[in-house]
Write a protein that holds these residues in place. Structure first.
Motif, PDB file in Angstrom:
ATOM      1  N   GLU A 108      -7.050  13.497   2.826  1.00 18.69           N
ATOM      2  CA  GLU A 108      -7.127  12.816   4.112  1.00 18.69           C
ATOM      3  C   GLU A 108      -8.343  11.897   4.109  1.00 18.69           C
ATOM      4  O   GLU A 108      -9.017  11.730   5.124  1.00 18.69           O
ATOM      5  N   GLN A 161     -15.172  14.044   3.149  1.00 20.31           N
ATOM      6  CA  GLN A 161     -13.708  14.078   3.031  1.00 20.31           C
ATOM      7  C   GLN A 161     -13.286  14.471   1.617  1.00 20.31           C
ATOM      8  O   GLN A 161     -12.308  15.193   1.442  1.00 20.31           O
ATOM      9  N   TYR A 191     -11.002  17.711   0.529  1.00 22.51           N
ATOM     10  CA  TYR A 191      -9.863  17.500  -0.373  1.00 22.51           C
ATOM     11  C   TYR A 191      -9.943  18.476  -1.542  1.00 22.51           C
ATOM     12  O   TYR A 191      -8.969  19.154  -1.882  1.00 22.51           O
TER      13      TYR A 191
END
Length: 140
Positions: A31, A65, A69
């Motif tokens: 994302e 992020q 992940y």
């Protein structure tokens, strides 16, 4: 013996588990935002007001992020005996570094981090299957 191959980029990761003659593949989507920094003049007049671009904010958010992940991938590779990581960009190197720093037991199982361009799912499976087949032949 369970061999695991990962093809990853910034957008998604394909995890292929090879055990005896069985292959299982799952896809994990990141994302990570794809951002472009927009800066410069806020007016068409020369010397007009300038937008201040906060590069560090974007980079810090992207770093967090990436960590999220990687955390989604970890549970799928914990039980692997050997791991190989492929990918077209820096995501594989970042993932290997994260494993080496924060998940040493999994990081020790990584045998290689190799470059590979974008491929179809079947090409990825074949690439990983061939890698482990060659590893077995070198052991014998």
């Amino acid at each position: 013996m369970k061999n695991t191959g990962i093809w990853m980029d910034k957008e998604k990761a394909y995890i292929i588990d090879i055990k005896e003659n069985n292959e299982d593949m799952i896809t994990i989507f990141s994302e990570i935002e794809d951002y472009r920094i927009h800066g410069g003049s806020g007016t068409r007049f020369k010397g007009g007001p300038q937008d201040v671009v906060q590069d560090s904010k974007y980079l810090e958010r992207e770093k967090n992020q990436f960590k999220a992940y990687f955390k989604k991938i970890i549970p799928h590779i914990e039980n692997a005996d050997m791991i190989v990581i492929y990918g077209p960009a820096e995501a594989g190197k970042k993932f290997n570094k994260e494993l080496a720093e924060n998940y040493k037991d999994i990081g020790n199982k990584v045998k290689a981090v190799l470059k590979a361009d974008s491929m179809t799912e079947n090409q990825i499976k074949a690439l990983i299957r061939d890698y482990f087949k060659n590893q077995e032949q070198q052991i014998i």
